[in-house]
Every structure is written in C-alpha cells, then in structure tokens.
Design a protein around this motif. Structure first.
Motif, PDB file in Angstrom:
ATOM      1  N   ASN A  27       0.827  -1.213   0.000  1.00  0.00           N
ATOM      2  CA  ASN A  27       0.000   0.000   0.000  1.00  0.00           C
ATOM      3  C   ASN A  27       0.861   1.262   0.000  1.00  0.00           C
ATOM      4  O   ASN A  27       0.654   2.185   0.784  1.00  0.00           O
ATOM      5  N   ASP A  28       1.840   1.276  -0.898  1.00  0.00           N
ATOM      6  CA  ASP A  28       2.703   2.442  -1.106  1.00  0.00           C
ATOM      7  C   ASP A  28       3.692   2.738   0.020  1.00  0.00           C
ATOM      8  O   ASP A  28       4.348   3.771   0.008  1.00  0.00           O
ATOM      9  N   ASP A  76      -4.261  -6.153   0.263  1.00  0.00           N
ATOM     10  CA  ASP A  76      -3.325  -5.023   0.123  1.00  0.00           C
ATOM     11  C   ASP A  76      -2.732  -4.987  -1.291  1.00  0.00           C
ATOM     12  O   ASP A  76      -2.600  -6.022  -1.949  1.00  0.00           O
ATOM     13  N   THR A  77      -2.349  -3.797  -1.706  1.00  0.00           N
ATOM     14  CA  THR A  77      -1.661  -3.642  -2.989  1.00  0.00           C
ATOM     15  C   THR A  77      -0.156  -3.786  -2.766  1.00  0.00           C
ATOM     16  O   THR A  77       0.420  -3.092  -1.927  1.00  0.00           O
ATOM     17  N   LYS A  79       3.502  -3.526  -4.529  1.00  0.00           N
ATOM     18  CA  LYS A  79       4.258  -3.034  -5.685  1.00  0.00           C
ATOM     19  C   LYS A  79       5.661  -3.596  -5.598  1.00  0.00           C
ATOM     20  O   LYS A  79       6.284  -3.551  -4.535  1.00  0.00           O
ATOM     21  N   ASP A 115      -0.739 -13.627  -9.436  1.00  0.00           N
ATOM     22  CA  ASP A 115      -0.682 -12.499 -10.376  1.00  0.00           C
ATOM     23  C   ASP A 115       0.153 -12.892 -11.573  1.00  0.00           C
ATOM     24  O   ASP A 115       1.139 -13.627 -11.424  1.00  0.00           O
ATOM     25  N   GLU A 137       2.333  -3.569 -10.021  1.00  0.00           N
ATOM     26  CA  GLU A 137       1.449  -3.664  -8.845  1.00  0.00           C
ATOM     27  C   GLU A 137       0.437  -4.784  -9.006  1.00  0.00           C
ATOM     28  O   GLU A 137      -0.050  -5.037 -10.096  1.00  0.00           O
ATOM     29  N   PHE A 138       0.070  -5.385  -7.908  1.00  0.00           N
ATOM     30  CA  PHE A 138      -1.005  -6.381  -7.887  1.00  0.00           C
ATOM     31  C   PHE A 138      -1.537  -6.427  -6.462  1.00  0.00           C
ATOM     32  O   PHE A 138      -0.959  -5.825  -5.553  1.00  0.00           O
ATOM     33  N   LYS A 139      -2.666  -7.142  -6.281  1.00  0.00           N
ATOM     34  CA  LYS A 139      -3.259  -7.232  -4.944  1.00  0.00           C
ATOM     35  C   LYS A 139      -3.030  -8.607  -4.336  1.00  0.00           C
ATOM     36  O   LYS A 139      -3.086  -9.622  -5.041  1.00  0.00           O
ATOM     37  N   VAL A 238     -11.714  -6.948  -5.608  1.00  0.00           N
ATOM     38  CA  VAL A 238     -11.560  -7.051  -7.048  1.00  0.00           C
ATOM     39  C   VAL A 238     -12.459  -8.126  -7.651  1.00  0.00           C
ATOM     40  O   VAL A 238     -12.475  -8.321  -8.841  1.00  0.00           O
ATOM     41  N   ASN A 353      -5.111  -7.514 -12.766  1.00  0.00           N
ATOM     42  CA  ASN A 353      -4.399  -6.248 -12.860  1.00  0.00           C
ATOM     43  C   ASN A 353      -4.976  -5.503 -14.068  1.00  0.00           C
ATOM     44  O   ASN A 353      -5.902  -5.997 -14.709  1.00  0.00           O
ATOM     45  N   ASP A 354      -4.420  -4.345 -14.367  1.00  0.00           N
ATOM     46  CA  ASP A 354      -4.971  -3.537 -15.456  1.00  0.00           C
ATOM     47  C   ASP A 354      -5.004  -4.294 -16.772  1.00  0.00           C
ATOM     48  O   ASP A 354      -5.810  -4.009 -17.643  1.00  0.00           O
TER      49      ASP A 354
END
Ligand SMILES: *[C@@H]1O[C@H](CO)[C@@H](O)[C@H](O)[C@H]1NC(C)=O
Ligand SMILES: *[C@@H]1O[C@H](CO)[C@@H](O)[C@H](O)[C@H]1NC(C)=O
Ligand SMILES: *[C@@H]1O[C@H](CO)[C@@H](O)[C@H](O)[C@H]1NC(C)=O
Ligand SMILES: *[C@@H]1O[C@H](CO)[C@@H](O)[C@H](O)[C@H]1NC(C)=O
Ligand SMILES: *[C@@H]1O[C@H](CO)[C@@H](O)[C@H](O)[C@H]1NC(C)=O
Length: 360
Positions: A27-28, A76-77, A79, A115, A137-139, A238, A353-354
């Motif tokens: 989470n960054d 949580d994300t 990265k 992921d 990034e992924f969750k 998600v 993911n995107d």
C-alpha cells in the motif's frame, strides 16, 4: 583497492543486462531498498527448471539469515520494483504458505499463483514495467489464511527461448506476514517448485520465438492464477460480481497504446514497436539472421491490437455467441483485450491487474 574497483566496474558492465527484484511496497509504504527480500548471490538467471534454485533463486533449499518479514493484509496492494530489463517476457507472482516462520522456509514445495502479466498493448511485461520505473502492482488475494508466506516474484526472459534451457528465470522471494480471513489450503490450484516447470513446456521453450511466434497468445508458466475459497462475503475488492463492469474494455483504448508510437501517424505505427522489442532482443545476442522475419509477426499483432478499438466494445455481456464466453481460467478482460468478456457458467470474471482479468 584500485584493482578491486576496476574489477567491480567491469563486472557491472558485463552483467548489466541481468536483473534482481530489489524493493517492495505494501500500500505504497516500503520497508526500504532490498528489505524483506532474499537477495540472491548474483543477478544471474536460473536456467535449470529442475533445480531447487527455481523456487527462490540460487541457494535452493538454503535459508538466508537476517531478512526481515514484512507485515501485510489480504487485499493489500503490493508493488515490486526490479532492476532495469531489456529482456522480453512476463512477470508472475506466487505465494508459499501459510507457514509459522517465513524466515525458516526454503520455498521448495507448493506455491499458488496470485498475479501474472504477459504481453499487452504490444509490449511485454518488462517493457510495461520499464515505462513505470520498473515497477508492477497487484493485490494480495482476499481469503488468505493468516500466517507467514514467501512471495515469489519471477521475471522470465524469453530472448534465448528458441533453445531448450535458453529461457532465463530471474527470481526473488520476499518474506511476508499476512493477516487474512481464510483458512490454510483454501487457495488453489497449487504447483510444486521444482517440478511444475519443464524445460520443454511451450511457454519456456519457444522454437519460433523469432520466427512466427505470436506473443498475444502467451501465458506464463505456473498455471492459472489461484482463487481462494475464503474470498467472498464482499471482502474481495476485485472480485467481479458483475463480470461486465469489471472487464469492459474502454471504448477509446487507443489511449492504452504506448506513447512511443501513439504519437506517430497510423500508417507507420507497426514499424515502431518492432524496433523497441527486437532491438532489445537482438542486442542481447539473439539470432540476428532469424530475427529479420519477426517484424511481420510483431507488426501484425500490434497493428491488430491497434485496430481493435472498434471491436473492443462489441462484446456485450449478454451476447451468447461463441467467442464472447471465456472458459474458466481463461482471460476475460484487461487493457487492449478484445476477446470474450463473459465467463462460462460457474465462473466469474475477476480483475488481476490492469492488463489481465480471468474467469475463476
Ligand atoms: C524510480 O525508482 C527509484 C528507486 O526506487 C527512485 O529513487 C526514483 O525516485 C523513482 N523514479 C520515479 C520517477 O519515480
Ligand atoms: C477516453 O479516456 C479518457 C481517460 O481514460 C477519458 O477521460 C475520456 O473521457 C475518454 N473518451 C471517450 C470518448 O471515452
Ligand atoms: C539461428 O536461426 C537459425 C534459423 O532459424 C537456426 O538454424 C540457428 O540454430 C539459430 N541459431 C541460434 C544460435 O539460435
Ligand atoms: C479508434 O478509435 C478512435 C476514437 O474512437 C478513432 O478515431 C480511430 O479511428 C479508431 N481506430 C481504428 C483503427 O478503428
Ligand atoms: C460453441 O462452440 C462449441 C465448440 O466449439 C460448440 O459445441 C457449441 O455448439 C457452440 N455454441 C454456439 C452457441 O454456437
């Protein structure tokens, strides 16, 4: 000292095409450079898929000391950041656990994939990451059991995949302590490492990688992204209760076209990505004579992905025709995805993911 410095800089030059997983964020928030990660003895790849090194890089079943275990929660994300890579190929993430003590766990054994990012918008994962400071990034899935885990980040380089044993696996494992709501063993399918990868698997040994191979059909080793039974009751941010809303491709997805060639006239577009992908490959010592045949294939796939924006919106959820229903564990959405966006009965479309949604 002087000679050591000279040697070091020579070595750095010699291995600059190699890469390590060197930092993560939850989470960054990051614990710092290389923190929580089992740094391998070098940045060279693993090429023997039957070796125990395929689990968590060189050292195999040896457990390193002094690596912190980083706290996280399901959902949580995460990265990850890798060293720069010009090697075309996918990135995947897997978990091993739950275990009592990640710092005492080898990683030789059962993993489940959480992921993957393969090839999208005419770019391999390494290029997509390159446009984002080598991050991805992924969750963490919902439905994980509380406990400690190894998180395995793998960048697979395919520039030498035309020979058996030529594919290069760059691997880094992080140690996580995850708080979750699931029960142990609820996430699957799982795979064994070593064991699940075979040197001649079609996504590892690609004889035509420079000669007709269609990267848009590629899916990374390790099987489908796992699902966790415990995920549900609205805890999974998600999960697509409505496959349509989570997987619809934006009508103007030309915006997803990499800026390097979005800005040039359409008629010349196919020529540009060829150079970005192939120059990297060729400069890695790939087969120049056969590489010349690749532009057509790449250009074709890229041209079709560019011209796909009219068809991208043409797959409404309700349409039952063939081609609009994806089978379980197949792709059902993501940037530039023009295939089926609905899932067969019994599965729903879930965003990974995107660039990738999957029927689960
Ligand atoms: C890229 O990542 C490095 C290392 O984490 C960081 O120092 C740098 O600020 C980042 N650059 C950008 C543009 O975010
Ligand atoms: C295209 O996408 C951009 C950003 O994703 C958005 O702001 C814009 O409204 C979209 N345009 C159309 C025509 O959908
Ligand atoms: C280069 O490509 C040619 C033709 O595809 C093939 O016969 C040869 O084995 C390749 N060489 C290498 C080093 O991959
Ligand atoms: C893609 O969509 C844009 C905007 O909707 C349009 O201007 C362009 O002509 C389309 N391209 C193709 C190849 O259909
Ligand atoms: C869809 O394809 C399958 C196999 O390719 C076929 O058995 C089935 O009849 C098709 N369904 C429709 C609605 O065309």
């Amino acid at each position: 000292m002087f000679s050591k410095a000279v040697l070091a800089s020579t070595l750095i030059a010699a291995v600059s095409a190699h890469q390590n997983f060197h930092q993560l964020w939850i989470n960054d928030e990051t614990p710092g450079y290389q923190a929580g990660i089992r740094m391998p003895p070098s940045n060279s790849p693993v090429v023997d898929v039957t070796s125990e090194d395929i689990a968590c890089n060189v050292g195999g079943s040896k457990v390193p000391s002094g690596v912190d275990t980083i706290a996280a929660n399901e959902g949580d994300t995460v990265k990850v950041q890798w060293d720069q890579s010009g090697h075309p190929g996918p990135i995947t993430h897997m978990l091993f656990g739950p275990v009592d003590d990640a710092s005492a766990t080898t990683g030789v054994g059962s993993w489940f994939k959480i992921d993957e990012l393969n090839y999208a918008d005419g770019k391999w994962a390494n290029e997509i990451m390159g446009a984002d400071n080598m991050t991805h990034e992924f969750k963490l899935p919902a439905g994980l059991a509380s406990g400690e885990y190894l998180l395995r980040s793998e960048m697979l380089a395919l520039h030498s995949a035309q020979t058996v044993g030529g594919a290069q696996f760059y691997i880094g494992c992080a140690q996580l302590k995850i708080t979750g709501t699931g029960s142990a063993g609820s996430c699957g399918p799982s795979i064994e490492l070593p064991g699940a990868y075979k040197a001649e698997d079609e996504n590892i040994y690609i004889p035509d990688v420079y000669n007709g191979f269609d990267p848009t059909t590629y899916s990374a080793p390790g099987g489908p992204v796992a699902t966790c039974d415990g995920a549900g009751a609205g805890t999974a941010p998600v999960s697509g209760s409505s496959p349509a809303s989570s997987s619809v491709v934006p009508s103007n997805n030309t915006l997803a076209v990499p800026s390097t060639f979005a800005s040039v006239p359409a008629s010349t577009v196919p020529a540009i990505p060829v150079s970005s992908t192939l120059v990297a490959s060729i400069s890695q010592g790939a087969n120049a004579s056969s590489a010349v045949s690749a532009p057509t294939t790449l250009a074709t796939s890229i041209a079709s992905s560019i011209s796909s924006n009219s068809t991208a919106v043409a797959a409404p959820t309700g349409s039952a025709g063939n081609g609009s229903i994806a089978n379980k564990y197949h792709q059902c959405g993501g940037k530039s995805w023009t295939g089926a966006t609905s899932c067969e009965t019994g599965s729903t479309c879930k965003v990974q993911n995107d660039y990738y949604s999957q029927c689960v």
